[in-house]
Design an enzyme around this catalytic site. Structure first.
Site, PDB file in Angstrom:
ATOM      1  N   ASP A  58       0.813  -1.224   0.000  1.00 36.68           N
ATOM      2  CA  ASP A  58       0.000   0.000   0.000  1.00 36.68           C
ATOM      3  C   ASP A  58       0.844   1.272   0.000  1.00 36.68           C
ATOM      4  OD1 ASP A  58      -2.225  -1.721   0.255  1.00 36.68           O
ATOM      5  OD2 ASP A  58      -1.939  -1.774   2.430  1.00 36.68           O
TER       6      ASP A  58
ATOM      7  N   LYS B  63       2.124   2.139  -5.057  1.00 37.41           N
ATOM      8  CA  LYS B  63       2.884   1.679  -6.237  1.00 37.41           C
ATOM      9  C   LYS B  63       2.044   1.815  -7.501  1.00 37.41           C
ATOM     10  CE  LYS B  63       3.462  -2.380  -4.428  1.00 37.41           C
ATOM     11  NZ  LYS B  63       2.886  -2.077  -3.115  1.00 37.41           N
TER      12      LYS B  63
ATOM     13  N   GLY C 205      -4.251  -4.307  -4.333  1.00 40.15           N
ATOM     14  CA  GLY C 205      -5.219  -3.298  -4.735  1.00 40.15           C
ATOM     15  C   GLY C 205      -4.442  -2.081  -5.154  1.00 40.15           C
ATOM     16  N   HIS C 206      -4.400  -1.819  -6.457  1.00 37.95           N
ATOM     17  CA  HIS C 206      -3.639  -0.672  -6.944  1.00 37.95           C
ATOM     18  C   HIS C 206      -4.602   0.409  -7.404  1.00 37.95           C
ATOM     19  CE1 HIS C 206       0.103  -3.363  -7.752  1.00 37.95           C
ATOM     20  NE2 HIS C 206      -0.149  -3.166  -6.487  1.00 37.95           N
TER      21      HIS C 206
ATOM     22  N   GLN D 252       2.172  -5.854  -3.217  1.00 36.34           N
ATOM     23  CA  GLN D 252       2.492  -5.909  -1.792  1.00 36.34           C
ATOM     24  C   GLN D 252       3.873  -5.256  -1.533  1.00 36.34           C
ATOM     25  OE1 GLN D 252       1.423  -9.336  -3.082  1.00 36.34           O
ATOM     26  NE2 GLN D 252      -0.595  -8.453  -2.861  1.00 36.34           N
TER      27      GLN D 252
END
Ligand code: IMP
Length: 434
Positions: free
Chosen positions: A13, A16, A40-41, A222
């Site tokens: 988080d 990225k 989750g991007h 991650q």
């Protein structure tokens, strides 16, 4: 050449997704090398927010995007993301490795059962079936995307796997579940048909792209402290999140990587269980969480937040061999005075500045802080982003300089908001060919 890896230096988080999207503008392709729909991007463009779990962040620039063999693919999530993108007018140029493993619904169920079984040692997983899918891969029970394209292979592999899972669910976990083998098979076959045009030898395509001088971004999911080998075991994820994972997770040799870009948040956040030495369980923590919108992209869980801890980032620089740093969410710290940065740990009577391998030792680590002057609250970050580094509040510059002096790696990009344009470039990470 060049190959550029983007890696998280903390617990994930780190934003990225935003940075990959930002750099992808000047790249030819983006390839994901690890993780699955646990990631989750988030990318924000002109006020519109896009969230991806599987599709690489470069997709919004219309670049070629690849899912490497190191990723575990959740059919429902992938189909959903493809449909959403198409609805929004994008035509994703997607390529999926024939060697990537598939996450089934029973993996997600097993994820929850394993967590229940582990009790205090549970990682607080995203329940996306990540651990069970990677376990099956390592135990050689797994099903790859290529298997979905051959009915006979799929049937025999799936029947064997379901036979095993049925026993584990009933006898180990005492769960009264009965699999409908036919239904699971049909769904997998359907998914295979839906993605058959995308499935290819990603290793071969990426090596070819590099041979042609194309710019390839290897997008990590991650963060380093969640890495299966180098993270805070057993409180991490099940893949190699570190830069080395780009080689195994795509199928390129180490000499193909020219640059490793480490992304770090200006403070610490973590979703899930396990020790976080600088965690703030007070008003400041609450303020950072709200201002930084620190809620899991995948699960919506509130993230645990804390002061910036440079010990994990320093460790991360070692295990990833980071060339350039990107600092994100600097704006979130506005109005907090003083600011603290952890530079070492006191572990019983010993002072250390690295991450111990033993979890019990890590649990005992107490942060040793340096205090720095904070900056004012009412900062016009968009204006600063337009004007550049010199326009930053002096205290913010000092905060950044302290980080750079400690880590001895140049800060190349500073992100001061979620939008693409809320980004300050200090030095270019790679030369655009345009
Ligand atoms: P899993 O990857 O779902 O098995 O979760 C293992 C651990 O990694 C849990 O503590 C999760 O909260 C954490 N985790 C997994 N993916 C992410 C991510 O993308 N960002 C932050 N934490 C993650």
């Amino acid at each position: 050449m060049p190959g550029i890896v983007i890696v998280g230096t903390q617990w994930g988080d780190e934003a990225k997704g935003k940075i990959t999207d930002f750099l992808a503008k000047d790249a030819d392709c983006v390839v994901r090398y690890n993780g699955g729909a646990n990631a989750g991007h988030t990318v924000v463009v002109d006020g519109k927010t896009y969230k991806f779990h599987l599709i690489p962040s470069g997709v919004l620039h219309g670049k070629k995007v690849y899912i490497g063999n190191g990723v575990v693919v959740d059919p429902d999530v992938l189909i959903d993301e493809l449909e959403t993108l198409r609805r929004e007018g994008f035509q994703p140029d997607l390529h999926i490795s024939d060697r990537a493993h598939v996450v089934f619904d029973f993996h997600k169920l097993e994820d929850g059962l394993q967590e229940r079984f582990k009790g205090n040692l549970r990682a607080g997983t995203t329940r996306r079936g990540i651990g069970p899918a990677y376990s099956d891969k390592a135990a050689r029970f797994g099903i790859r995307t290529a298997d979905l394209l051959d009915e006979e292979v799929l049937r025999s592999k799936l029947n064997m796997l379901l036979g095993l899972k049925q026993k584990i669910f009933n006898k180990v976990y005492g769960e009264d579940v009965r699999f409908n083998n036919k239904k699971i098979f049909e769904k997998a076959l359907q998914f295979g048909k839906a993605i058959s045009n995308y499935v290819c030898d990603v290793s071969s395509e990426i090596n070819e792209a590099l041979d042609e001088g194309k710019i390839v971004i290897f997008e990590g999911a991650q963060g380093t402290l969640l890495d299966i080998d180098h993270g805070i075991y057993p409180y991490g994820t099940s893949s190699n999140t570190i830069a080395g994972g780009a080689c195994t997770g795509v199928g390129v040799g180490p000499k193909r990587i020219d640059k490793v870009v480490g992304v770090m948040k200006a403070y610490t956040s973590r979703v899930g269980t396990g020790p976080v030495p600088t965690e703030l369980k007070n008003d400041i923590g609450e303020r950072i969480r709200e201002k930084g919108k620190e809620y899991g992209t995948t699960t919506g869980r509130p993230r645990r937040v804390g002061w910036l801890d440079l010990v994990p980032v320093k460790y991360s620089i070692r295990v990833n061999d980071i060339d350039n740093l990107v600092i994100t969410k600097l704006d979130v710290l506005s109005g907090i005075n003083p600011l603290k940065i952890c530079v070492k740990y006191k572990c019983e009577d010993i002072i250390i500045d690295t991450i111990p391998s033993d979890i019990r030792t890590f649990e005992k680590c107490e942060p040793i802080y340096e205090e720095l002057e904070g900056w004012r609250d009412n900062v016009d970050w968009r204006k600063i982003a337009r004007k550049g580094y010199e326009a930053l509040p002096e205290e913010a510059k000092e905060y950044l300089q302290r980080i750079e002096n400690y880590l001895k790696v140049p800060i190349s990009i500073i992100s001061v908001g979620p939008e693409r344009r809320e980004t300050i470039v200090l030095n270019r990470i790679f030369e655009s060919k345009k």
